[in-house]
Design a protein around this motif. Structure first.
Motif, PDB file in Angstrom:
ATOM      1  N   GLY A 235     -51.022   4.989  12.817  1.00  0.00           N
ATOM      2  CA  GLY A 235     -49.856   5.159  12.804  1.00  0.00           C
ATOM      3  C   GLY A 235     -48.783   4.108  13.408  1.00  0.00           C
ATOM      4  N   MET A 236     -49.790   3.253  13.840  1.00  0.00           N
ATOM      5  CA  MET A 236     -48.858   1.959  14.694  1.00  0.00           C
ATOM      6  C   MET A 236     -48.963   0.947  13.643  1.00  0.00           C
ATOM      7  SD  MET A 236     -47.510   2.570  17.619  1.00  0.00           S
ATOM      8  CE  MET A 236     -47.554   1.070  18.262  1.00  0.00           C
ATOM      9  N   PHE A 237     -47.515   0.164  13.802  1.00  0.00           N
ATOM     10  CA  PHE A 237     -47.392  -1.116  12.896  1.00  0.00           C
ATOM     11  C   PHE A 237     -47.043  -2.057  14.233  1.00  0.00           C
ATOM     12  CE2 PHE A 237     -46.879  -4.236  10.117  1.00  0.00           C
ATOM     13  CZ  PHE A 237     -45.772  -4.722  10.121  1.00  0.00           C
TER      14      PHE A 237
ATOM     15  N   SER B  91     -44.065  -0.875  16.279  1.00  0.00           N
ATOM     16  CA  SER B  91     -43.226   0.105  16.057  1.00  0.00           C
ATOM     17  C   SER B  91     -44.025   1.309  15.525  1.00  0.00           C
ATOM     18  CB  SER B  91     -42.289  -0.180  15.127  1.00  0.00           C
ATOM     19  OG  SER B  91     -41.410   0.891  14.574  1.00  0.00           O
ATOM     20  N   GLN B  92     -43.931   2.757  15.788  1.00  0.00           N
ATOM     21  CA  GLN B  92     -44.503   3.637  14.966  1.00  0.00           C
ATOM     22  C   GLN B  92     -43.585   4.073  13.756  1.00  0.00           C
ATOM     23  OE1 GLN B  92     -45.395   6.948  17.510  1.00  0.00           O
ATOM     24  NE2 GLN B  92     -47.436   6.184  17.395  1.00  0.00           N
ATOM     25  N   ILE B  93     -42.483   3.600  13.761  1.00  0.00           N
ATOM     26  CA  ILE B  93     -41.670   3.778  12.471  1.00  0.00           C
ATOM     27  C   ILE B  93     -41.846   2.703  11.450  1.00  0.00           C
ATOM     28  CG2 ILE B  93     -39.243   4.263  12.033  1.00  0.00           C
ATOM     29  CD1 ILE B  93     -38.738   5.210  14.970  1.00  0.00           C
ATOM     30  N   ALA B  94     -42.055   1.575  12.047  1.00  0.00           N
ATOM     31  CA  ALA B  94     -42.233   0.451  11.176  1.00  0.00           C
ATOM     32  C   ALA B  94     -40.999   0.325   9.941  1.00  0.00           C
ATOM     33  CB  ALA B  94     -43.381   0.443  10.366  1.00  0.00           C
ATOM     34  N   SER B  95     -39.760   0.289  10.617  1.00  0.00           N
ATOM     35  CA  SER B  95     -38.746  -0.015   9.692  1.00  0.00           C
ATOM     36  C   SER B  95     -38.418  -1.168   9.262  1.00  0.00           C
ATOM     37  CB  SER B  95     -37.479   0.673  10.317  1.00  0.00           C
ATOM     38  OG  SER B  95     -37.214  -0.024  11.542  1.00  0.00           O
ATOM     39  N   ARG B  96     -37.861  -1.259   8.185  1.00  0.00           N
ATOM     40  CA  ARG B  96     -37.650  -2.485   7.358  1.00  0.00           C
ATOM     41  C   ARG B  96     -36.200  -3.215   7.708  1.00  0.00           C
ATOM     42  NH1 ARG B  96     -41.261   0.227   4.844  1.00  0.00           N
ATOM     43  NH2 ARG B  96     -43.005  -0.844   3.494  1.00  0.00           N
TER      44      ARG B  96
ATOM     45  N   ALA C 291     -33.566  -9.414  24.158  1.00  0.00           N
ATOM     46  CA  ALA C 291     -32.688  -8.198  23.366  1.00  0.00           C
ATOM     47  C   ALA C 291     -33.178  -8.051  21.916  1.00  0.00           C
ATOM     48  CB  ALA C 291     -31.147  -8.561  23.163  1.00  0.00           C
ATOM     49  N   VAL C 292     -33.579  -6.882  21.553  1.00  0.00           N
ATOM     50  CA  VAL C 292     -34.353  -6.823  20.334  1.00  0.00           C
ATOM     51  C   VAL C 292     -33.357  -5.999  19.505  1.00  0.00           C
ATOM     52  CG1 VAL C 292     -36.048  -5.648  18.830  1.00  0.00           C
ATOM     53  CG2 VAL C 292     -36.704  -6.790  20.983  1.00  0.00           C
ATOM     54  N   SER C 293     -33.057  -6.439  18.203  1.00  0.00           N
ATOM     55  CA  SER C 293     -31.828  -5.847  17.474  1.00  0.00           C
ATOM     56  C   SER C 293     -32.262  -4.465  16.985  1.00  0.00           C
ATOM     57  CB  SER C 293     -31.446  -6.771  16.363  1.00  0.00           C
ATOM     58  OG  SER C 293     -32.453  -6.975  15.269  1.00  0.00           O
TER      59      SER C 293
ATOM     60  N   TYR D 289     -38.379  -1.169  17.400  1.00  0.00           N
ATOM     61  CA  TYR D 289     -39.395  -1.999  17.521  1.00  0.00           C
ATOM     62  C   TYR D 289     -39.466  -2.532  19.054  1.00  0.00           C
ATOM     63  CZ  TYR D 289     -40.614  -2.975  12.816  1.00  0.00           C
ATOM     64  OH  TYR D 289     -41.236  -2.951  11.578  1.00  0.00           O
ATOM     65  N   ALA D 290     -40.825  -2.512  19.811  1.00  0.00           N
ATOM     66  CA  ALA D 290     -40.900  -2.856  21.102  1.00  0.00           C
ATOM     67  C   ALA D 290     -41.535  -3.978  21.286  1.00  0.00           C
ATOM     68  CB  ALA D 290     -41.785  -1.739  21.724  1.00  0.00           C
TER      69      ALA D 290
END
Lengths: 368, 167, 480
Positions: A246-248, A299-304, A273-275, A279-280
């Motif tokens: 589940g992690m990316f 990230s667990q959400i892995a957004s684009r 600073a991460v926008s 993401y960590a």
């Protein structure tokens, strides 16, 4: 500065040691030694005589107004004479001295401090512009034995003997400062009687940091985008087996070697600073290869979308701690280790640098 | 348009990517970990062209050289298609294995190393994945064979309706 | 342009059959149409029945094929027309009549009766004529005189056009032929001017072949021996004398052909009827070639005037080798050129149908936009008529091959490993093609099939395809 040079102090020893190191290192051609108060007084090139001849009486001998020294003016004159091939080393107690005038109007003190800040900002902005944004400043706070009269903000003297902070400023082009830091560190000064307490490095560099996507380390899968393989990835998939399901996570490398920043500064994820908050970030040093550091974003959400990571110029906390905000009596104010007005001076420098270059390094990654 | 043709063989190969690792796939795409860009040889194209060429030869052999009344049923076509796939298996295996032996596969794609340079993980397993790629090449060859058969069977004298009359 | 072929008696029928066989194979004959007219009182003669049946199959197939410029096919090319129904010129009053009743013996006066007794034996007078004249031309010459009054003769005259030719086939030793031939000729050259086209007929180009004895007859099992082959020679001599005066002597014919052979074989005894099924003989084939030869002649050679031929031609047949077993190479070049190629092609065609068609039906040539499917192969064209032609043709070859003198130019048995080696005395040439035998045949079929015109019917396409295939194979393999 009389109190620092009476007798053979840690101050003298450490400055002597440092300057000697500089000469030995063969980094520099010529060492121009000066006293500075209201004017710059050249003292030749010999470190021995420069240091051992420093006694309060010598300061008087060489002229200039030893009384009120406006740090902003001093810094400005240093910066005016500064050439791009030079490194300017400024050694001072950096105490802001508003003077007797303000006894009657203490409420204007704040304005004076703010004005100092603004003037320093202006000086450094012109210096940055003159240097085409290739300038770094390292402000080191050291401690030495002080034995002498201490003048408070109103210029009222009082005898004090004990440890007092003093500052060594290193000003030069980013690459020169980097070389200096690498070859001649300030750490060894510890043993010489002065103690290095804190450092604040400000960097401006016209060169963009080299960075690029790496295939490993990672969790899950992705492909570098053919159109922009160094800065864009696509077809991301989360890890689907093992403990990290589940992690990316993907990584990019960056070459921060040209920045004269402290390793611990770079490795601290809080300085970035991460926008995209999904993401960590974590940072690791890399010994060999094209990149000096590896940055991993997970990230667990892995957004684009577009992701911007910036290494910020963070105003250190120690400065506020080490700023004396009262400025009346060292002992009574519990300000023996603090410097009056320090914050305003350094904020001025900070403002100048952040005005010209907001972040030390910016990395833009596109995730599809 | 140029990019389309440049990438289409690789795109087709990616349908069968699941047989081998992502890292081998990136190598075959020509990914250069040192520069971070796709500037190495696009092996998918080279290997794809070999396979396409061999499939073309096999199609021509079947429809125009052999073209025999007793070897033109659906099973004859299938035999030739399978032989073609078998050849492609070895071509695929050999290409990757020889690339590895010649040191053409970048180290960063083969191994994941720690700070001291010690290998902590094998990213591409040799020779296993050479065979896996060979297997994916088999499927590609079969696909090529089908398509080329469709395109080229019209002028065959005897085997025109092989494998199917509605072809 | 037509040629009327009057086929008299059993020999006429067998020669006509041989001609039809040759036309089936595509032998070139230079006329568009052959009109056979059989004259034979023996209505049930097996040879005649067989021949007529064959002609019907032939004609059915010929009508299905349209010989346009799209067709290169030579098989079944010449039309064989049924002018009179059943092809037979009816002889009336021969059924259920004895000869003496026919000639109304009873109504003759004494003097004529005495004359009749001189001319005819008692046996003759008591003969019943359903099966012909059993080798007695004296009966035949009386009876056959009637045909000039027949409706069929009228139809013949009616259809005659300028430029049409007439050919008469007869045997000299039989009963019907020997008598019928001179009578017919007389009725043609001396035709009643009331007939339509009489003038054209009188001066038409007329040819004839007279077949001299070529077989013996065994003794009959019941001892009756109405026909005695030992009399064949003597009868021939008698007839020849007559011909000398009344045919060649008075220039009745534009072309007169003779053919004869040493006697080798003895046929089983039969007076006629359904049992008189003589095996096909090479002489009949060669006699048919006389018809071909006659049709090829230029008009100016065959000029006649006032019922007489201006420049009569007399021909005999000779072969290069005098072998008991004749094959193509036994003949001179002209004959070989005429028959070797067509017969080889058609024989290969028949062999293919018998030996390989069933396996070949799954090949590409039967499929496609205009397929040769079950409908075609089960249809009457293929399964009935073409099959009949093929069986008859092969049977005809077999009969000639088992007769004496033998004519067996082919190995008719199945030779799957040497398909093209079926022509005796001919070694098949090599082609640059790794496929061999029937695989080569299939290959050629598949190659040629797309080139066949789509304007043709399925039947015509089939024949055209097979023709072109065997033609090319025979050519490439140098079989003829």
């Amino acid at each position: 500065m009389d109190g620092y040079v009476k007798g053979n102090t840690g101050f003298e020893q450490s400055v002597y040691a440092y300057l000697t190191e500089l000469q030995i290192s063969k980094l520099i051609d010529t060492l121009n030694l000066n006293y500075i108060n209201s004017k710059v007084i050249s003292r030749g090139h010999d470190v021995e005589t420069f240091i051992h001849n420093i006694e309060p009486v010598d300061f008087r001998k060489h002229g200039g107004n030893l009384g009120t020294s406006d740090i902003a003016v001093v810094l400005d004159s240093i910066l005016q004479r500064h050439d791009k091939e030079d490194i300017s080393i400024f050694i001072s107690d950096c105490i802001v001295s508003p003077g007797k005038k303000y006894v009657s109007s203490p409420q204007s003190l704040n304005n004076y401090l703010l004005e100092q800040r603004t003037r320093i900002k202006k000086s450094f902005i012109s210096a940055l512009d003159k240097a085409n944004n290739d300038l770094s400043v390292v402000v080191c706070q050291l401690t030495s034995l002080f034995d002498g009269r201490f003048y408070n903000k109103f210029d009222q003297p009082k005898y004090y003997k004990g440890g007092r902070p003093f500052y060594i400023w290193l000003i030069g082009s980013t690459s020169h400062i980097k070389q200096l830091q690498d070859k001649v560190t300030l750490e060894p000064l510890k043993g010489s009687g002065a103690e290095l307490k804190n450092v604040y490095t400000l960097v401006a560099s016209p060169k963009t940091v080299d960075y690029g996507i790496l295939l490993t380390p990672r969790l899950g899968r992705f492909e570098p985008d053919r159109a922009n393989p160094r800065t864009a990835i696509r077809n991301i998939r989360k890890e689907n087996r093992g403990k990290q399901r589940g992690m990316f996570m993907f990584s990019f490398g960056a070459n921060l070697n040209q920045l004269p920043l402290d390793e611990s500064y770079i490795l601290n994820a809080a300085h970035y600073a991460v926008s995209n908050k999904d993401y960590a970030l974590s940072v690791k040093e890399q010994r060999s290869g094209r990149f000096s550091h590896i940055f991993s974003l997970s990230s667990q959400i892995a957004s684009r979308g577009n992701l911007t990571i910036a290494l910020k110029n963070q105003f250190p906390q120690w400065i506020a701690c080490k700023t004396d905000s009262v400025g009346n009596d060292l002992v009574k104010d519990e300000a023996t280790e603090k410097t009056y007005g320090l914050k305003y001076l350094l904020e001025g420098v900070y403002d100048a640098f952040t005005a010209r270059q907001k972040d030390y390094a910016v990395f833009k990654i596109t995730i599809n | 348009m140029g990019t389309f043709f440049e990438l289409f063989l690789g795109n087709w190969y990616c349908w069968f990517k699941s047989f081998y690792s992502d890292y081998l796939s990136q190598y075959l795409w020509g990914y250069n970990p040192v520069s971070g860009a796709y500037d190495l040889e696009l092996r998918y194209n080279t290997i794809g062209l070999y396979t396409l060429g061999i499939s073309l030869l096999m199609v021509i052999l079947y429809y125009y050289v052999i073209d025999h009344p007793r070897f033109c049923k659906w099973w004859s076509w299938l035999i030739v298609a399978l032989v073609n796939s078998a050849i492609a298996l070895f071509v695929g295996y050999y290409c990757v294995q020889s690339d590895y032996d010649a040191g053409k596969i970048p180290d960063e794609l083969l191994y994941s190393r720690d700070e001291n340079g010690e290998i902590i993980q094998y990213l591409i397993s040799i020779p296993g994945e050479c065979w896996s790629f060979g297997i994916s090449n088999m499927f590609m060859a079969f696909l090529f064979f089908i398509i080329l058969s469709f395109l080229l069977h019209w002028w065959s004298r005897v085997a025109k309706y092989s494998p199917f009359i509605k072809f | 342009m037509k040629t009327y072929v009057f086929c008299i008696g059993g020999t006429g029928a067998r020669v006509m059959k041989a001609l039809a066989m040759l036309l089936t194979t595509g032998v070139k004959i230079e006329v568009d149409e052959i009109v056979p007219i059989f004259i034979d009182p023996d209505a049930a003669a097996a040879d005649l029945t067989r021949t007529i049946s064959f002609l019907r199959d032939y004609q059915y197939i010929n009508e299905q094929l349209h010989f346009t410029s799209d067709m290169k096919n030579n098989f079944f090319k010449t039309q064989i027309s049924e002018l009179i129904p059943g092809y037979r010129l009816e002889l009336s009053n021969t059924q259920n009549n004895k000869f003496q009743q026919y000639m109304d013996f009873a109504s003759l006066d004494i003097a004529n009766q005495a004359l009749a007794y001189m001319l005819f034996s008692a046996k003759n007078l008591g003969s019943d004529m359903d099966v012909g004249f059993k080798g007695n031309p004296n009966i035949g010459s009386v009876v056959l005189n009637q045909f000039a009054q027949s409706e069929a003769f009228f139809d013949f005259a009616n259809s005659f056009r300028p430029g049409d030719r007439i050919f008469i086939v007869s045997s000299i030793f039989g009963g019907t032929g020997a008598s019928g031939f001179p009578l017919l000729l007389k009725n043609l050259r001396g035709i009643d001017m009331n007939f339509p086209n009489a003038g054209n007929i009188k001066d038409a180009a007329i040819g004839a072949i007279t077949v001299l004895p070529y077989f013996n007859l065994a003794q009959s099992t019941d001892g009756k021996n109405d026909i005695d082959s030992s009399t064949f020679i003597s009868k021939a001599k008698a007839a020849l004398e007559y011909y000398d005066k009344n045919i060649s002597g008075n220039n009745s014919l534009n072309a007169f052909y003779y053919i004869a052979d040493d006697i080798y074989d003895t046929y089983a005894y039969s007076v006629g009827g359904p049992t008189q099924a003589n095996k096909a003989h090479i002489i009949e084939l060669l006699a048919a070639l006389a018809i071909v030869d006659f049709c090829k002649m230029d008009n100016d050679i065959l000029q006649s005037s006032k019922g007489k031929a201006l420049r009569p031609i007399y021909k005999e047949f000779g072969a290069e080798a005098d072998d008991e077993e004749m094959i193509f190479s036994s003949f001179y070049g002209i004959t070989r050129k005429e028959i070797q190629r067509p017969m080889t092609e058609f024989t290969l065609f028949c062999k293919f149908l018998n030996e390989h068609l069933s396996s070949s039906q799954s090949q590409k040539w039967t499929k496609g936009k205009r397929p040769f499917d079950d409908n075609f192969f089960n249809g009457i064209f293929f399964s009935s008529h073409l099959r009949a032609v093929k069986e008859n043709y092969l049977q005809w070859l077999k009969e000639m091959a088992s007769n004496r003198r033998r004519f067996s130019p082919f190995h008719l048995e199945e030779m799957k490993k040497d398909v093209f080696g079926f022509v005796k005395g001919v070694k098949p040439g090599k082609v640059i093609n790794y496929r061999s035998n029937y695989d080569l045949f299939d290959y050629y079929l598949c190659d040629i099939e797309p080139k066949i015109s789509n304007n043709l019917s399925t039947e015509a396409r089939f024949i055209e395809l097979l023709y072109q295939t065997v033609n090319k194979l025979v050519e490439d393999k140098k079989l003829a």
